[in-house]
Scaffold this motif. Structure first.
Motif, mmCIF file in Angstrom:
data_model
loop_
_atom_site.group_PDB
_atom_site.id
_atom_site.type_symbol
_atom_site.label_atom_id
_atom_site.label_comp_id
_atom_site.label_asym_id
_atom_site.label_seq_id
_atom_site.Cartn_x
_atom_site.Cartn_y
_atom_site.Cartn_z
ATOM 1 N N TYR B 34 0.833 -1.205 0.000
ATOM 2 C CA TYR B 34 0.000 0.000 0.000
ATOM 3 C C TYR B 34 0.870 1.258 0.000
ATOM 4 O O TYR B 34 0.716 2.146 0.840
ATOM 5 C CB TYR B 34 -0.939 0.005 1.197
ATOM 6 C CG TYR B 34 -1.943 -1.121 1.212
ATOM 7 C CD1 TYR B 34 -2.412 -1.656 2.412
ATOM 8 C CD2 TYR B 34 -2.431 -1.657 0.027
ATOM 9 C CE1 TYR B 34 -3.334 -2.680 2.420
ATOM 10 C CE2 TYR B 34 -3.356 -2.691 0.025
ATOM 11 C CZ TYR B 34 -3.798 -3.201 1.226
ATOM 12 O OH TYR B 34 -4.711 -4.224 1.230
ATOM 13 N N SER B 36 1.956 4.627 -2.017
ATOM 14 C CA SER B 36 1.482 5.552 -3.047
ATOM 15 C C SER B 36 2.508 6.670 -3.235
ATOM 16 O O SER B 36 3.334 6.927 -2.349
ATOM 17 C CB SER B 36 0.112 6.134 -2.688
ATOM 18 O OG SER B 36 0.099 6.664 -1.384
ATOM 19 N N TYR B 51 -0.403 4.154 -6.940
ATOM 20 C CA TYR B 51 -0.959 3.632 -5.701
ATOM 21 C C TYR B 51 -0.774 2.123 -5.678
ATOM 22 O O TYR B 51 -0.546 1.499 -6.725
ATOM 23 C CB TYR B 51 -2.423 4.037 -5.523
ATOM 24 C CG TYR B 51 -3.391 3.378 -6.491
ATOM 25 C CD1 TYR B 51 -3.572 3.901 -7.774
ATOM 26 C CD2 TYR B 51 -4.111 2.256 -6.125
ATOM 27 C CE1 TYR B 51 -4.450 3.304 -8.668
ATOM 28 C CE2 TYR B 51 -4.989 1.661 -7.000
ATOM 29 C CZ TYR B 51 -5.162 2.185 -8.277
ATOM 30 O OH TYR B 51 -6.026 1.593 -9.163
ATOM 31 N N ASP B 52 -0.873 1.553 -4.483
ATOM 32 C CA ASP B 52 -0.665 0.106 -4.315
ATOM 33 C C ASP B 52 0.631 -0.342 -5.001
ATOM 34 O O ASP B 52 0.655 -1.327 -5.752
ATOM 35 C CB ASP B 52 -1.865 -0.679 -4.857
ATOM 36 C CG ASP B 52 -3.109 -0.514 -4.008
ATOM 37 O OD1 ASP B 52 -4.172 -1.017 -4.396
ATOM 38 O OD2 ASP B 52 -3.015 0.148 -2.945
#
Lengths: 119, 110
Positions: B34, B36, B51-52
């Motif tokens: 997670y 970003s 993101y991710d």
């Protein structure tokens, strides 16, 4: 068009209170987790608080017990109640929409509202 | 929660590739996918770039890519352009159910 508009910032004395608002439009507000992120003048970004779509709230240690995040889905508005303000809380406060899960990132940001804590 | 560590500055010439690192711990970067990345131009709000770890939002140029190895995440900008000059921040979910941002990196296009 997705839009987030913050308001409520201003000058407040140390120990005082302020409530920030973030009006959302262009998307189904109730379906998204939302975050507050702040940036002190000339400094980096600092995560402040989050409100999940399921109703859970999360806080940074630096504001826990002093700040309260809330939301009114009927008004598509996110709030941040800030109490016992300190000089180090001086910053531009951004509200942001979570991109996926609550604490995984933010894909839409407001323009920010400046909070200045000073006597 | 301490801020994630990023280099203060990175520079490159137009057309080159640069990589920005973001180092945390097993309680944040290393423990979850997670991470970003955000781009921020002076006086503007941040913009989500990744993101991710490696997912690119629609509308973000494919010149931007993300990866992670252990406790360090990276953002690579290929084909560097003048408009890429900005501050870049990483962010990660943490085991305390909070988020932490990186110290920020100023990218200069020579």
């Amino acid at each position: 068009e997705v839009q987030l508009v913050e308001s409520g910032g201003g000058l407040v004395q140390p120990g005082g209170s302020l409530r920030l608002s973030c009006a959302a439009s262009g998307f189904t507000f109730s379906s998204y987790a939302m975050n507050w992120v702040r940036q002190a003048p000339g400094k980096g970004l600092e995560w402040v608080s989050a409100f999940s779509g399921a109703g859970s709230t999360f806080y940074a240690d630096s504001v826990k017990g002093r700040f309260t995040i809330s939301r009114d889905n009927s008004k598509s508005t996110l709030y941040l109640q800030m109490n016992s303000l300190r000089a180090e809380d001086t910053a531009v406060y951004y509200c942001a929409r979570a991109v996926a899960g609550t604490l995984r990132g933010d894909d839409c940001w407001g323009q920010g509202t400046l909070v200045t804590v000073s006597s | 929660q301490s801020a994630l560590t990023q280099p203060a500055s990175v520079s490159g010439s137009p057309g080159q590739s640069i990589t920005i690192s973001c180092t945390g711990t097993s309680s944040d970067v290393g423990g979850y996918n997670y991470v970003s990345w955000y781009q921020q131009h002076p006086g503007k709000a941040p913009k989500l770039m990744i993101y991710d770890v490696s997912n690119r939002p629609s509308g973000v140029s494919n010149r931007f890519s993300g990866s992670k190895s252990g406790n360090t995440a990276s953002l690579t900008i290929s084909g560097l352009q003048a408009e890429d000059e900005a501050d870049y921040y990483c962010s990660s979910y943490t085991s305390s159910h909070t988020r932490v941002f990186g110290t920020g990196t100023k990218v200069t296009v020579l």
